[in-house]
Design an enzyme around this catalytic site. Structure first.
Site, PDB file in Angstrom:
ATOM      1  N   GLY A  49     -23.997  22.186  68.585  1.00 54.54           N
ATOM      2  CA  GLY A  49     -24.429  21.565  69.723  1.00 54.54           C
ATOM      3  C   GLY A  49     -24.988  20.063  69.457  1.00 54.54           C
ATOM      4  CD  GLN A  54     -29.555  16.132  69.604  1.00 55.85           C
ATOM      5  OE1 GLN A  54     -28.658  16.778  70.121  1.00 55.85           O
ATOM      6  NE2 GLN A  54     -30.112  16.375  68.545  1.00 55.85           N
ATOM      7  CB  CYS A  94     -33.750  20.318  66.843  1.00 56.08           C
ATOM      8  SG  CYS A  94     -33.338  18.814  67.933  1.00 56.08           S
ATOM      9  CG  LEU A  95     -27.932  18.715  64.604  1.00 59.02           C
ATOM     10  CD1 LEU A  95     -26.884  18.048  64.955  1.00 59.02           C
ATOM     11  CD2 LEU A  95     -27.951  18.963  63.069  1.00 59.02           C
ATOM     12  CG  HIS A 136     -31.506  23.109  71.624  1.00 60.66           C
ATOM     13  ND1 HIS A 136     -32.513  23.478  70.768  1.00 60.66           N
ATOM     14  CD2 HIS A 136     -30.895  21.937  71.214  1.00 60.66           C
ATOM     15  CE1 HIS A 136     -32.985  22.344  69.698  1.00 60.66           C
ATOM     16  NE2 HIS A 136     -31.914  21.428  70.186  1.00 60.66           N
ATOM     17  CD  GLU A 137     -27.575  20.562  72.162  1.00 61.86           C
ATOM     18  OE1 GLU A 137     -27.959  19.491  72.160  1.00 61.86           O
ATOM     19  OE2 GLU A 137     -27.415  21.502  71.115  1.00 61.86           O
ATOM     20  CG  HIS A 140     -31.901  17.292  72.869  1.00 57.23           C
ATOM     21  ND1 HIS A 140     -32.952  16.839  72.062  1.00 57.23           N
ATOM     22  CD2 HIS A 140     -31.418  18.313  72.008  1.00 57.23           C
ATOM     23  CE1 HIS A 140     -32.808  17.520  71.030  1.00 57.23           C
ATOM     24  NE2 HIS A 140     -32.036  18.493  70.701  1.00 57.23           N
TER      25      HIS A 140
HETATM   26  O1  K2U Z   1     -29.882  19.435  67.601  1.00 58.44           O
HETATM   27  C1  K2U Z   1     -29.264  19.877  68.415  1.00 58.44           C
HETATM   28  O2  K2U Z   1     -29.233  19.885  69.561  1.00 58.44           O
HETATM   29  C2  K2U Z   1     -28.232  21.005  67.617  1.00 58.44           C
HETATM   30  C3  K2U Z   1     -28.862  22.307  67.445  1.00 58.44           C
HETATM   31  C4  K2U Z   1     -28.150  23.365  68.595  1.00 58.44           C
HETATM   32  C5  K2U Z   1     -28.881  24.509  68.743  1.00 58.44           C
HETATM   33  C6  K2U Z   1     -30.202  24.532  68.410  1.00 58.44           C
HETATM   34  C7  K2U Z   1     -30.935  26.155  68.434  1.00 58.44           C
HETATM   35  C8  K2U Z   1     -30.074  27.044  68.715  1.00 58.44           C
HETATM   36  C9  K2U Z   1     -28.471  27.022  68.961  1.00 58.44           C
HETATM   37  C10 K2U Z   1     -28.115  25.605  68.985  1.00 58.44           C
HETATM   38  C11 K2U Z   1     -28.896  23.020  66.161  1.00 58.44           C
HETATM   39  O3  K2U Z   1     -29.243  21.883  65.332  1.00 58.44           O
HETATM   40  S1  K2U Z   1     -27.228  23.306  65.571  1.00 58.44           S
HETATM   41  C12 K2U Z   1     -27.921  24.140  63.878  1.00 58.44           C
HETATM   42  C13 K2U Z   1     -27.918  25.433  64.305  1.00 58.44           C
HETATM   43  C14 K2U Z   1     -26.938  26.324  63.978  1.00 58.44           C
HETATM   44  C15 K2U Z   1     -26.961  27.473  64.220  1.00 58.44           C
HETATM   45  C16 K2U Z   1     -28.156  28.207  64.786  1.00 58.44           C
HETATM   46  C17 K2U Z   1     -28.972  27.499  65.233  1.00 58.44           C
HETATM   47  C18 K2U Z   1     -28.920  25.927  65.013  1.00 58.44           C
HETATM   48 ZN    ZN Z   2     -31.613  19.625  69.428  1.00 55.83          ZN
END
Ligand code: K2U
Ligand code: ZN
Length: 173
Positions: A49, A54, A94-95, A136-137, A140
């Protein structure tokens, strides 16, 4: 459509991550270009996501792709949660906070209304990881980062770790 671009992802505690997104008035070419750039950036960074906040764009746009083949992109513009129920806890990353993982409690099931890339109104139900990712998004887009849910002690640890990382990066530069 211009060539897509991989955009720089802001890192916690960058204050620009706290800026709330503005509603998208018209889903036009520039918005579709933003969506394309967000997807390319998300795929390049191995995320599932990404929110426009971001990449320092204060527009209410989020993208996701939870598919195995990484070929089922979802784009939600001006997303609103209509209903939510239940609770679930999941380890989140989170990225914008690389290397930090922590459990966060969120709604198990949500019903969302948004505009898609064509500007059409869509409604979707989500649960499990998809519901977590949308929440989560959307956080943000309201200037919230998952670290905000952690205890003050853990937040201090995250801050120290990120400041160390940023000092190292500056030293490298
Ligand atoms: O930074 C972001 O918004 C991308 C997030 C999205 C996300 C966070 C937590 C749980 C689900 C989605 C992540 O960095 S994407 C990396 C990731 C991949 C699989 C599971 C959890 C996180
Ligand atoms: Zn994030």
């Amino acid at each position: 459509m211009k060539a897509m671009a991989i955009r720089e992802i802001l890192e916690y505690p960058d204050p620009r991550l706290r800026k709330p997104a503005r509603k998208v008035e018209v889903v036009d070419e520039p918005i579709r270009q933003l969506v394309a750039d967000m997807l390319e950036t998300m795929y390049a960074e191995k995320g599932i996501g990404l929110a426009a906040t971001q990449i320092n764009e204060q527009l209410d746009v989020l993208v996701m792709d939870l598919s195995e083949e990484r070929n089922e992109p979802i784009c939600l513009i001006n997303a609103e949660i209509l209903e939510e129920s239940g609770h679930q806890e999941h380890e989140e990353g989170c990225l914008s906070v690389p290397g930090i993982y922590a459990k966060v409690r969120r709604a198990e099931h949500i019903r969302v209304r948004a505009l898609n890339e064509q500007g059409e109104t869509v409604e979707m139900e989500a649960d499990g990881l998809l519901a977590i990712c949308i929440q989560h998004e959307m956080d943000h887009l309201r200037g919230k980062v998952f670290v905000d849910y952690l205890s003050p002690l853990k937040q201090k640890m995250v801050l120290k770790k990120m400041e160390k990382r940023h000092k190292a990066v500056v030293a490298e530069a």
